[in-house]
Write a protein that holds these residues in place. Structure first.
Motif, PDB file in Angstrom:
ATOM      1  N   THR A  64      -4.814  74.182  -9.368  1.00 26.46           N
ATOM      2  CA  THR A  64      -3.667  74.016  -8.482  1.00 26.46           C
ATOM      3  C   THR A  64      -3.115  72.610  -8.650  1.00 26.46           C
ATOM      4  O   THR A  64      -3.700  71.651  -8.174  1.00 26.46           O
ATOM      5  CB  THR A  64      -4.056  74.251  -7.002  1.00 26.46           C
ATOM      6  N   LEU A  74       2.466  66.316  -2.831  1.00 27.26           N
ATOM      7  CA  LEU A  74       1.955  67.488  -2.130  1.00 27.26           C
ATOM      8  C   LEU A  74       0.746  67.989  -2.910  1.00 27.26           C
ATOM      9  O   LEU A  74       0.875  68.407  -4.060  1.00 27.26           O
ATOM     10  CB  LEU A  74       3.033  68.575  -2.054  1.00 27.26           C
ATOM     11  N   ASP A  75      -0.441  67.897  -2.308  1.00 27.70           N
ATOM     12  CA  ASP A  75      -1.684  68.294  -2.963  1.00 27.70           C
ATOM     13  C   ASP A  75      -2.203  69.575  -2.307  1.00 27.70           C
ATOM     14  O   ASP A  75      -2.780  69.535  -1.223  1.00 27.70           O
ATOM     15  CB  ASP A  75      -2.723  67.186  -2.856  1.00 27.70           C
ATOM     16  N   PRO A  76      -2.012  70.734  -2.957  1.00 34.59           N
ATOM     17  CA  PRO A  76      -2.420  72.005  -2.354  1.00 34.59           C
ATOM     18  C   PRO A  76      -3.929  72.188  -2.248  1.00 34.59           C
ATOM     19  O   PRO A  76      -4.394  72.970  -1.442  1.00 34.59           O
ATOM     20  CB  PRO A  76      -1.803  73.062  -3.270  1.00 34.59           C
ATOM     21  N   TYR A  79      -4.675  70.016   0.973  1.00 33.90           N
ATOM     22  CA  TYR A  79      -3.714  70.168   2.070  1.00 33.90           C
ATOM     23  C   TYR A  79      -3.190  68.812   2.534  1.00 33.90           C
ATOM     24  O   TYR A  79      -3.172  68.503   3.719  1.00 33.90           O
ATOM     25  CB  TYR A  79      -4.333  70.924   3.249  1.00 33.90           C
ATOM     26  N   VAL A  81       0.007  65.961   2.307  1.00 30.62           N
ATOM     27  CA  VAL A  81       1.389  65.625   1.967  1.00 30.62           C
ATOM     28  C   VAL A  81       1.582  64.156   2.315  1.00 30.62           C
ATOM     29  O   VAL A  81       1.261  63.733   3.429  1.00 30.62           O
ATOM     30  CB  VAL A  81       2.401  66.485   2.747  1.00 30.62           C
ATOM     31  N   LYS A  97       1.927  75.434   4.124  1.00 34.08           N
ATOM     32  CA  LYS A  97       2.141  76.584   3.241  1.00 34.08           C
ATOM     33  C   LYS A  97       3.633  76.816   2.992  1.00 34.08           C
ATOM     34  O   LYS A  97       4.037  77.152   1.874  1.00 34.08           O
ATOM     35  CB  LYS A  97       1.508  77.841   3.837  1.00 34.08           C
ATOM     36  N   HIS A 100       4.832  74.104   0.632  1.00 31.71           N
ATOM     37  CA  HIS A 100       4.312  74.382  -0.715  1.00 31.71           C
ATOM     38  C   HIS A 100       5.074  75.545  -1.354  1.00 31.71           C
ATOM     39  O   HIS A 100       5.422  75.491  -2.541  1.00 31.71           O
ATOM     40  CB  HIS A 100       2.819  74.673  -0.663  1.00 31.71           C
ATOM     41  N   ALA A 104       7.153  74.954  -4.686  1.00 28.45           N
ATOM     42  CA  ALA A 104       6.739  75.693  -5.879  1.00 28.45           C
ATOM     43  C   ALA A 104       7.916  76.450  -6.498  1.00 28.45           C
ATOM     44  O   ALA A 104       7.877  76.806  -7.669  1.00 28.45           O
ATOM     45  CB  ALA A 104       5.609  76.655  -5.542  1.00 28.45           C
TER      46      ALA A 104
END
Length: 165
Positions: A64, A74-76, A79, A81, A97, A100, A104
């Motif tokens: 990811t 933004l690091d999925p 979680y 930001v 979410k 993201h 995306a």
């Protein structure tokens, strides 16, 4: 430490075996807790499990990608930001979410129905106004951090993430 990428797993070995100490150790971020006396084979088995979990998390983190836009991060995986100044933006999991999902699909108009599915899965109820409220709340938080122009409304179509990834 656990929120930093590449951090090794943490296992606590202690002479204190009370339930409270084990619980506190695990809640503070340890991956495992083992009290003395212990069987050396149990220690090896637990180390293998902790290392396996760490490798699985590393593989997920690599799968990811971190998204960067307009100085934001933004690091999925974690979680997280961060705004252009490097400050953490406090978002609920739903807001994260939603951001993201929009990021995306940067540069594409995403319909309300598609956002509902992306954020809530296939079981989502088709209440498009719920997405409008969620976007409004997300925008308010982004505005406080200088990101007011990140999300645009496309009338009759949906939402557009305006920044380049």
């Amino acid at each position: 430490m656990a929120e930093q990428p590449g951090t090794p797993p943490v296992m606590l070995l202690s002479a204190v075996a009370s339930d409270i100490d084990r619980i506190v150790g695990l809640e503070l971020g340890a991956d495992d807790y083992l009290a003395k006396p212990f069987n050396p084979r149990e220690l090896l088995a637990r180390l293998r499990v902790v290392l396996r979990r760490g490798h699985a998390a590393s593989a997920r983190a690599a799968a990811t990608p971190v998204l960067t836009f307009a100085g934001w991060v933004l690091d999925p995986t974690f979680y997280v930001v961060r705004d252009a100044a490097g400050r953490d933006v406090d978002l609920t999991s739903g807001e994260f979410k939603l951001l993201h999902a929009l990021a995306a699909h940067a540069g594409q108009v995403v319909s309300r129905e598609a956002l509902l599915r992306l954020v809530h899965g296939d079981e989502a109820e088709a209440f498009d106004r719920a997405i409008d409220v969620a976007v409004s709340r997300l925008r308010a938080k982004l505005v406080r951090h200088g990101g007011g122009a990140l999300i645009r409304t496309v009338r009759g179509e949906g939402y557009l993430f305006a920044a380049r990834i």
